[in-house]
Write a protein that holds these residues in place. Structure first.
Motif, PDB file in Angstrom:
ATOM      1  N   LEU A   1      13.308  15.316  16.119  1.00 12.79           N
ATOM      2  CA  LEU A   1      12.735  14.002  15.853  1.00 12.79           C
ATOM      3  C   LEU A   1      13.123  13.493  14.480  1.00 12.79           C
ATOM      4  CD1 LEU A   1       9.199  14.424  17.415  1.00 12.79           C
ATOM      5  CD2 LEU A   1      11.182  13.246  18.357  1.00 12.79           C
TER       6      LEU A   1
ATOM      7  N   ILE B   1      13.181  15.069  11.529  1.00 17.31           N
ATOM      8  CA  ILE B   1      12.405  15.543  10.389  1.00 17.31           C
ATOM      9  C   ILE B   1      13.211  16.613   9.678  1.00 17.31           C
ATOM     10  CG2 ILE B   1      10.249  16.631   9.670  1.00 17.31           C
ATOM     11  CD1 ILE B   1       8.996  15.498  12.209  1.00 17.31           C
TER      12      ILE B   1
ATOM     13  N   MET C   1       6.774  19.422   7.696  1.00 14.12           N
ATOM     14  CA  MET C   1       6.830  18.057   8.214  1.00 14.12           C
ATOM     15  C   MET C   1       7.266  17.081   7.125  1.00 14.12           C
ATOM     16  SD  MET C   1       6.112  18.336  11.355  1.00 14.12           S
ATOM     17  CE  MET C   1       5.714  16.699  11.888  1.00 14.12           C
TER      18      MET C   1
ATOM     19  N   ARG D   1       9.529  13.974   5.341  1.00  6.16           N
ATOM     20  CA  ARG D   1       9.575  12.564   5.700  1.00  6.16           C
ATOM     21  C   ARG D   1      10.668  12.325   6.738  1.00  6.16           C
ATOM     22  NH1 ARG D   1      10.151   8.221   0.995  1.00  6.16           N
ATOM     23  NH2 ARG D   1       8.062   9.053   0.615  1.00  6.16           N
ATOM     24  N   PRO D   2      10.333  11.696   7.887  1.00  5.21           N
ATOM     25  CA  PRO D   2      11.362  11.415   8.901  1.00  5.21           C
ATOM     26  C   PRO D   2      12.265  10.273   8.463  1.00  5.21           C
ATOM     27  CG  PRO D   2       9.245  10.548   9.596  1.00  5.21           C
ATOM     28  CD  PRO D   2       8.988  11.311   8.326  1.00  5.21           C
TER      29      PRO D   2
ATOM     30  N   LEU E   1      11.960   5.558  13.667  1.00 10.34           N
ATOM     31  CA  LEU E   1      10.632   4.963  13.808  1.00 10.34           C
ATOM     32  C   LEU E   1      10.577   4.049  15.020  1.00 10.34           C
ATOM     33  CD1 LEU E   1       9.818   4.116  10.085  1.00 10.34           C
ATOM     34  CD2 LEU E   1       9.160   6.142  11.392  1.00 10.34           C
TER      35      LEU E   1
ATOM     36  N   GLY F   1       8.782  12.384  22.290  1.00 17.49           N
ATOM     37  CA  GLY F   1       8.375  12.248  20.896  1.00 17.49           C
ATOM     38  C   GLY F   1       8.398  10.807  20.442  1.00 17.49           C
TER      39      GLY F   1
ATOM     40  N   THR G   1       7.403   8.458  16.738  1.00 18.36           N
ATOM     41  CA  THR G   1       6.995   8.472  15.338  1.00 18.36           C
ATOM     42  C   THR G   1       6.674   7.057  14.879  1.00 18.36           C
ATOM     43  OG1 THR G   1       8.372  10.399  14.866  1.00 18.36           O
ATOM     44  CG2 THR G   1       7.660   9.097  12.983  1.00 18.36           C
ATOM     45  N   GLN G   2       5.525   6.903  14.222  1.00 14.19           N
ATOM     46  CA  GLN G   2       5.114   5.632  13.653  1.00 14.19           C
ATOM     47  C   GLN G   2       4.845   5.807  12.166  1.00 14.19           C
ATOM     48  OE1 GLN G   2       1.822   4.825  16.493  1.00 14.19           O
ATOM     49  NE2 GLN G   2       2.815   2.845  16.782  1.00 14.19           N
ATOM     50  N   ARG G   3       4.938   4.704  11.455  1.00 12.80           N
ATOM     51  CA  ARG G   3       4.728   4.727  10.016  1.00 12.80           C
ATOM     52  C   ARG G   3       3.640   3.744   9.635  1.00 12.80           C
ATOM     53  NH1 ARG G   3       9.000   2.653   5.325  1.00 12.80           N
ATOM     54  NH2 ARG G   3       7.541   2.810   3.578  1.00 12.80           N
TER      55      ARG G   3
ATOM     56  N   TYR H   1       3.319   9.022   7.921  1.00 13.80           N
ATOM     57  CA  TYR H   1       4.047   9.063   9.182  1.00 13.80           C
ATOM     58  C   TYR H   1       3.237   9.871  10.179  1.00 13.80           C
ATOM     59  CZ  TYR H   1       7.999   7.501   6.358  1.00 13.80           C
ATOM     60  OH  TYR H   1       8.825   6.798   5.519  1.00 13.80           O
TER      61      TYR H   1
ATOM     62  N   THR I   1       3.637  11.539  13.974  1.00 12.43           N
ATOM     63  CA  THR I   1       4.538  11.913  15.058  1.00 12.43           C
ATOM     64  C   THR I   1       3.722  12.542  16.179  1.00 12.43           C
ATOM     65  OG1 THR I   1       6.394  12.277  13.555  1.00 12.43           O
ATOM     66  CG2 THR I   1       6.526  13.294  15.733  1.00 12.43           C
TER      67      THR I   1
END
Length: 213
Positions: free
Chosen positions: A152, A154, A165, A167-168, A173, A193, A195-197, A202, A204
């Motif tokens: 994902l 990361i 974990m 920062r992606p 996003l 999967g 991921t939102q910010r 973040y 996930t």
């Protein structure tokens, strides 16, 4: 109030929604009118400093007056007439608001789409056999289970794992990732999967389920 119905001029047709307003102060406001021969008193609802009521009346011309704090009054900023006793009554002209000349509103119609926007060719059988478009390189890297990136996106921490974990990458996003993997000595697993910010945080969410053989 007058006890006759001589000041009512009603036309045949459907009832029309009409709002009666009072904006000249007071604590309790009601209204009576010739639409029912002055037989019913309607209480206006207060909203801030104004009072209003929504009623349905047949098309026509009516007379009405307000009862404000127990005193009969008329609204000076609306049309009104004086009766034989010199009392002022407002005039309510209820119309259906249908344009008399329909050609006059033709310019307000939504223009149609140009014919050139409908000349695209329909997909043929060969279009359904083509491979899907390739992902951008940034997204492609983030969907692989490689030694340097999490599936994902990361990045691993200093110890070489993703338990921290990190920062992606921003390119993942709001993308839904789907991946099928076979773990060691176990059934294949389908993983989803997302991921939102939110500001500097973040979130996930990973859903996984064994695939049935």
């Amino acid at each position: 109030m007058p006890g006759n119905n001589n000041n009512v001029h009603v036309s045949e047709g459907p009832s029309v929604a009409t709002i009666i307003k009072w904006n000249h102060g007071g604590n309790e406001v009601a209204v009576e009118g010739s639409w029912d021969n002055w037989s019913t008193r309607l209480t206006l609802q207060r909203s801030g400093k104004d009072f209003a009521i929504l009623k349905y009346f047949p098309q026509g011309v009516y007379h009405y007056r307000f009862l404000v704090n127990g005193e009969w009054r008329h609204s000076p900023d609306l049309p009104y007439v004086l009766d034989e006793s010199g009392n002022a009554m407002n005039i309510l002209d209820v119309q259906d608001n249908v344009a008399e000349n329909l050609d006059g509103i033709a310019d307000f119609a939504v223009p149609g789409s140009p014919e050139s926007s409908y000349d695209s060719k329909l997909p043929g059988p060969e279009d359904y056999t083509k491979d899907p478009p390739l992902l951008p390189s940034q997204l492609y890297l983030n969907t692989q289970l490689e030694s340097t990136f999490h599936p994902l996106g990361i990045a691993p921490n200093a110890q070489g794992n993703t338990n921290g974990m990190g920062r992606p990458q921003h390119v993942i996003l709001n993308h839904l990732f789907v991946e099928t993997r076979r773990a060691t000595s176990s059934a294949p697993v389908l993983a989803l999967g997302f991921t939102q910010r939110f500001r500097a945080k973040y979130v996930t969410v990973i859903l996984h389920k064994p695939l049935q053989r």
